[in-house]
Design a protein around this motif. Sequence first.
Motif, PDB file in Angstrom:
ATOM      1  N   ARG A 195     110.142  -5.006 -45.016  1.00 58.97           N
ATOM      2  CA  ARG A 195     111.044  -5.540 -46.126  1.00 58.97           C
ATOM      3  C   ARG A 195     110.722  -6.832 -46.580  1.00 58.97           C
ATOM      4  NH1 ARG A 195     116.434  -2.062 -45.148  1.00 58.97           N
ATOM      5  NH2 ARG A 195     116.003  -0.175 -46.281  1.00 58.97           N
ATOM      6  N   ASN A 211     106.520  -2.105 -48.956  1.00 55.49           N
ATOM      7  CA  ASN A 211     106.853  -2.955 -50.253  1.00 55.49           C
ATOM      8  C   ASN A 211     105.520  -2.308 -51.226  1.00 55.49           C
ATOM      9  OD1 ASN A 211     108.961  -4.479 -50.224  1.00 55.49           O
ATOM     10  ND2 ASN A 211     107.988  -5.837 -48.679  1.00 55.49           N
ATOM     11  N   LYS A 222     106.783   0.856 -52.464  1.00 58.39           N
ATOM     12  CA  LYS A 222     107.820   0.865 -53.566  1.00 58.39           C
ATOM     13  C   LYS A 222     107.360   0.473 -54.645  1.00 58.39           C
ATOM     14  CE  LYS A 222     111.643  -1.240 -52.427  1.00 58.39           C
ATOM     15  NZ  LYS A 222     112.448  -2.174 -52.120  1.00 58.39           N
ATOM     16  N   LYS A 223     106.389  -0.324 -54.952  1.00 62.74           N
ATOM     17  CA  LYS A 223     105.776  -0.755 -56.014  1.00 62.74           C
ATOM     18  C   LYS A 223     104.933   0.061 -56.641  1.00 62.74           C
ATOM     19  CE  LYS A 223     104.919  -5.413 -54.498  1.00 62.74           C
ATOM     20  NZ  LYS A 223     104.029  -6.511 -54.195  1.00 62.74           N
TER      21      LYS A 223
END
Length: 115
Positions: A20, A28, A31-32
């Motif tokens: 994170r 990450n 997530k993007k």
Amino acid sequence: VQPWLPLHPDYPLRNVEAQRADPGSLFNFTKKLLALRKEMPALRRGDLVFLEDTPPSVLAYRRETAVQEVLVAINFGRSPASFRLPDGKWELVLASGEAESPGSLGPGQVCVMTN
């Protein structure tokens, strides 16, 4: 607390908290990528067109709707690879790692572009 299973020696670096905190982590990036899929209709329901004449290590395809065109390219190889982009003005939206130039992928790199 003593864990009941053995821990890998790199556990201080490979854990959710560390991922994170690292903007370039796989956590990450994923997530993007998921946010981008929600934002771009072509990634959810566009027509799928595979690019031909790519190196064997590269999977590249376009997703198209009436208003949006997205190109996704993935280099599964261990060395850099280049391919010819379809005609148009392609703009990089998201890449894993540093993108050298449009149509060039580093080893294991993923790029998402719009036209």
